[in-house]
Design a protein around this motif. Structure first.
Motif, PDB file in Angstrom:
ATOM      1  N   ASP B 136       0.842  -1.168  -0.084  1.00 28.55           N
ATOM      2  CA  ASP B 136       0.107   0.121   0.084  1.00 28.55           C
ATOM      3  C   ASP B 136       0.747   1.227  -0.046  1.00 28.55           C
ATOM      4  O   ASP B 136       0.709   2.374   0.683  1.00 28.55           O
ATOM      5  CB  ASP B 136      -0.823   0.008   1.268  1.00 28.55           C
ATOM      6  N   ILE B 138       1.804   4.643  -1.306  1.00 32.58           N
ATOM      7  CA  ILE B 138       1.160   5.559  -1.986  1.00 32.58           C
ATOM      8  C   ILE B 138       2.098   6.768  -2.849  1.00 32.58           C
ATOM      9  O   ILE B 138       2.160   7.181  -3.530  1.00 32.58           O
ATOM     10  CB  ILE B 138      -0.168   6.133  -1.275  1.00 32.58           C
ATOM     11  N   SER B 139       2.825   6.870  -1.268  1.00 31.42           N
ATOM     12  CA  SER B 139       3.934   7.879  -1.666  1.00 31.42           C
ATOM     13  C   SER B 139       5.313   7.374  -1.423  1.00 31.42           C
ATOM     14  O   SER B 139       5.735   6.626  -0.693  1.00 31.42           O
ATOM     15  CB  SER B 139       3.798   9.144  -0.908  1.00 31.42           C
ATOM     16  N   GLU B 157       6.352   7.208   6.230  1.00 30.93           N
ATOM     17  CA  GLU B 157       6.001   7.764   4.970  1.00 30.93           C
ATOM     18  C   GLU B 157       6.978   9.022   4.786  1.00 30.93           C
ATOM     19  O   GLU B 157       6.555   9.932   5.883  1.00 30.93           O
ATOM     20  CB  GLU B 157       4.470   7.867   4.763  1.00 30.93           C
TER      21      GLU B 157
END
Lengths: 239, 179
Positions: B136, B138-139, B157
């Motif tokens: 997962d 995303i960034s 993150e």
């Protein structure tokens, strides 16, 4: 339901559902505090909402910048990198501590008596936690129950939905009780929430135990015991 | 019902819930595989840039730091020198694995990037972005600190600086984090 681990995509930006849960926590807590204060004819609703919103802002700022306290040289040498760095490991705890301290001091200075705040605080926090848990996926033990959530080939208990359901029931029970004294509803709800949350942990996978219980179980126990001691204080009041 | 009666009933339920929790804690616990702190790290197999097949499971028993990156990503470029320094310090104690988002990158660019920053730990190529989706991501950069039991201790993150990395890696290498 595993999509709850992702987020809303707006162009190049992604708003995580867990972050959205945090925002909804503040919104629901503020609205619940305002409505409850109005219903009870309490004069402290506005002060509480104002303090809560400021605490939430303090939390976000401290969470983002507290890591910078450890990298003085980097602030001078590469300020942009520091600004966009990920928050440090303990940032959440530091932010919670500072925001909580601010909330406590502001409320204490507004009225240095405990009970006017207890009802508003417990009702608003419980209301805020309901959307927070709905958007914050937490899988517990493996199950064969039909509503279990699939993850990597097995089905697991959707503990966050149980928690949200239990909190909603506790809130309805507490708000539908008649009370004659300030503080009674707060301690009653605190006990219900503690007992309910401890019951939900039956379905969680607790791999980290401290003296037989997990940290979450200890927190739930502590809340329930605080509530029970509070109820004992108000024992003669009819609910 | 008066308050005293309610308190007695709730105290009884609390005692039962406490005993229930104690019993539940003694049962064997199987963690779900999810890319979040507190869960089992999802298993994967990828090829390294040197052509070796590497499975996450082969490192069971040792702590692992997974770093998703791409050679074109500015925060990844800013973070890389600190990662290299930390690899030199923790080599032998913690397994470092870089996962390149090859779906948006090229092996030639990754090799040039590794050479430029002096990256010597294994870099895996996630050609189809399958592992990034599994985790997962995303960034980028996104990093996972996984203990010896395969449990994710922390998900970070954004770019980490040397101090943040040092704190997180020191915590990961502590024996009590391995359970």
């Amino acid at each position: 339901m595993n999509q709850l681990l992702g987020g809303l995509h707006i162009g190049p930006f992604t708003i995580y559902y867990s972050f959205l849960g945090g925002v909804l926590f503040v919104v629901f807590a503020a609205v619940a505090a305002k409505l409850y204060a109005k219903r009870e004819g309490s004069a402290y609703g506005d002060v509480f909402v104002d303090t809560l919103l400021t605490s939430a802002m303090i939390w976000v700022i401290v969470w983002k910048v507290s890591g910078m306290a450890f990298v003085f040289q980097d602030i001078l040498e590469k300020p942009v990198q520091v600004l966009f760095s990920a928050p440090a490991a303990g940032s959440g705890l530091i932010a919670t501590g500072i925001a909580g301290l601010y909330l406590f001091v502001r409320l204490w200075r507004a009225h240095p008596a405990l009970w006017p705040w207890v009802d508003i605080l417990v009702v608003s926090m419980t209301a805020g936690l309901i959307p927070y848990f709905l958007l914050h996926l937490e899988l517990g033990k493996q199950t064969t129950w039909p509503w279990g959530i699939w993850a990597a080939g097995a089905r697991y208990q959707p503990v966050n939905f149980y928690e949200a359901g239990i909190l909603a029931i506790c809130l309805i029970l507490a708000l539908s009780s008649r009370v004659e004294e300030r503080g009674v509803r707060g301690v009653y709800l605190l006990t219900l929430v503690g007992v309910g949350s401890l019951s939900v942990t039956y379905f969680t996978s607790s791999t980290t135990l401290v003296l037989l219980f997990s940290p979450v179980q200890w927190s739930a126990l502590l809340l329930a015991l605080l509530g029970i001691f509070g109820m004992k204080r108000f024992e003669r009041t009819k609910v | 019902m008066n308050l005293q009666r309610r308190r007695q009933i709730l105290s009884g339920i609390l005692a039962i819930a406490g005993i229930g929790a104690l019993i539940a804690n003694q049962q064997p616990q199987t963690l779900a595989q999810l890319p979040e702190s507190g869960y089992q790290a999802p298993s994967f197999t990828l090829q390294s840039i040197s052509g070796r097949e590497i499975k996450l499971a082969q490192f069971r028993g040792r702590p692992v730091m997974l770093n998703f990156f791409a050679s074109w990503c500015p925060p990844c470029q800013a973070e890389a020198p600190d990662l290299v320094k930390m690899y030199d310090r923790y080599q032998g104690k913690i397994i470092f694995l870089g996962i390149d988002m090859t779906e948006t990158d090229s092996p030639a660019d990754v090799s040039a990037f590794m050479k430029k920053v002096g990256m010597t730990y294994p870099v895996l190529l996630d050609g189809m972005g399958k592992v990034a989706r599994q985790y997962d991501v995303i960034s980028i950069p996104t990093s996972f600190f996984i203990n010896a039991q395969g449990k994710i201790v922390q998900r970070v993150e954004g770019a980490m600086n040397q101090q943040t990395l040092q704190t997180d890696l020191a915590q990961l290498s502590r024996p009590e984090v391995q359970t």
